[in-house]
Design an enzyme around this catalytic site. Structure first.
Site, PDB file in Angstrom:
ATOM      1  N   ILE A  99      47.793  28.160  55.104  1.00 27.42           N
ATOM      2  CA  ILE A  99      48.491  28.681  56.282  1.00 27.42           C
ATOM      3  C   ILE A  99      47.595  28.494  57.504  1.00 27.42           C
ATOM      4  O   ILE A  99      46.453  28.958  57.524  1.00 27.42           O
ATOM      5  CB  ILE A  99      48.825  30.175  56.083  1.00 27.42           C
ATOM      6  CG1 ILE A  99      49.740  30.363  54.866  1.00 27.42           C
ATOM      7  CG2 ILE A  99      49.468  30.764  57.333  1.00 27.42           C
ATOM      8  CD1 ILE A  99      51.096  29.685  54.978  1.00 27.42           C
ATOM      9  N   HIS A 115      49.060  34.968  43.453  1.00 28.56           N
ATOM     10  CA  HIS A 115      48.183  33.997  42.793  1.00 28.56           C
ATOM     11  C   HIS A 115      48.222  34.275  41.288  1.00 28.56           C
ATOM     12  O   HIS A 115      48.127  35.439  40.878  1.00 28.56           O
ATOM     13  CB  HIS A 115      46.754  34.122  43.335  1.00 28.56           C
ATOM     14  CG  HIS A 115      45.846  33.080  42.775  1.00 28.56           C
ATOM     15  ND1 HIS A 115      45.878  31.765  43.195  1.00 28.56           N
ATOM     16  CD2 HIS A 115      44.919  33.142  41.792  1.00 28.56           C
ATOM     17  CE1 HIS A 115      44.998  31.065  42.503  1.00 28.56           C
ATOM     18  NE2 HIS A 115      44.404  31.882  41.645  1.00 28.56           N
TER      19      HIS A 115
HETATM   20  C1  GRF Z   1      53.536  30.723  40.562  1.00 28.90           C
HETATM   21  O1  GRF Z   1      52.761  30.673  39.411  1.00 28.90           O
HETATM   22  C2  GRF Z   1      52.712  31.293  41.686  1.00 28.90           C
HETATM   23  O2  GRF Z   1      51.817  32.257  41.273  1.00 28.90           O
HETATM   24  C3  GRF Z   1      51.979  30.094  42.159  1.00 28.90           C
HETATM   25  O3  GRF Z   1      52.918  29.050  42.079  1.00 28.90           O
HETATM   26  C4  GRF Z   1      53.865  29.339  41.048  1.00 28.90           C
HETATM   27  C5  GRF Z   1      55.233  29.230  41.631  1.00 28.90           C
HETATM   28  O4  GRF Z   1      56.241  29.153  40.685  1.00 28.90           O
HETATM   29  N1  GRF Z   1      51.376  30.329  43.427  1.00 28.90           N
HETATM   30  P1  GRF Z   1      57.746  29.187  41.170  1.00 28.90           P
HETATM   31  O5  GRF Z   1      57.958  28.009  42.133  1.00 28.90           O
HETATM   32  O6  GRF Z   1      57.992  30.496  41.863  1.00 28.90           O
HETATM   33  O7  GRF Z   1      58.580  29.031  39.945  1.00 28.90           O
END
Ligand code: GRF
Length: 200
Positions: A99, A115
């Site tokens: 960002i 995360h």
């Molecule tokens: C998730 O594991 C999130 O923690 C990470 O990216 C993934 C996104 O998955 N930052 P989705 O696109 O919401 O299915």
């Protein structure tokens, strides 16, 4: 009415859980929450189709904006759009780009991210998706989890809002850990977003 902008780069399963959480009956609550806009850097992101079909409930028909790198990093267009739309909270749900500082400054403590590990471990540049779970398994960790945190100018470094953990068996593969972590994401992210936005 409080307004959320969702940023996602991929499948958008977390974006969908969040949109569904605020759809339907919750719109009748005193403190209404609307998903005003979905933004993505990836024209092939699954989140685009999800948003167009109204996410899981079919109730949340959300405009989608696809933007490119020069627009995001070299113009003020995204900041101005978010301000003009009266966005209260930016929710990153699998958004892969850093960002920019001017966006962080325009929305202080109003950008949250999830995360897929227990920060401060297994975070930072290059630690995303399967790389996180491979590193966790390679290190022989017995637990992993999720971290929901405010966003600053550095990857995965803002103040932690909420963490939840899951145990890892000796036989678990990175894919097994990913599944456990995703369950935690879907279970907790919508509710925590709700708590953050109600506290604004
Ligand atoms: C998730 O594991 C999130 O923690 C990470 O990216 C993934 C996104 O998955 N930052 P989705 O696109 O919401 O299915």
């Amino acid at each position: 009415m409080k307004r959320i902008a969702l940023f996602a780069s991929g499948s958008g399963s977390n974006a969908e859980k969040i949109a569904d959480y605020f759809a339907g009956p919750r719109q009748a609550d005193n403190a209404e929450v609307a998903i005003s806009l979905v933004l993505t850097n990836n024209p092939k992101a699954g989140v685009i189709d999800r948003a167009r079909r109204g996410f899981g409930t079919g109730l949340v028909h959300t405009p989608v904006l696809v933007f490119d790198r020069p627009t995001f990093y070299k113009t003020n267009q995204i900041v101005e759009l978010l301000q003009n739309q009266g966005i209260d909270l930016i929710v990153l749900a699998g958004f892969m780009w850093l960002i920019p500082a001017d966006l962080v400054r325009a929305f202080p403590n109003r950008i949250v991210n999830i995360h897929p590990a227990l920060l401060p471990n297994y975070g930072g540049k290059g630690m995303y998706g399967h790389f996180v779970h491979e590193a966790v398994v390679a290190a022989g960790e017995t637990e992993s989890g999720i971290t929901i945190h405010f966003v600053n100018e550095h990857y995965d470094e803002g103040a932690v809002i909420y963490q939840a953990s899951c145990s890892i068996a000796l036989t678990d593969t990175p894919e097994d850990v990913a599944r456990k972590v995703q369950l935690l994401e879907h279970e907790h992210y919508p509710r925590v977003v709700g708590e953050v936005i109600q506290a604004l």
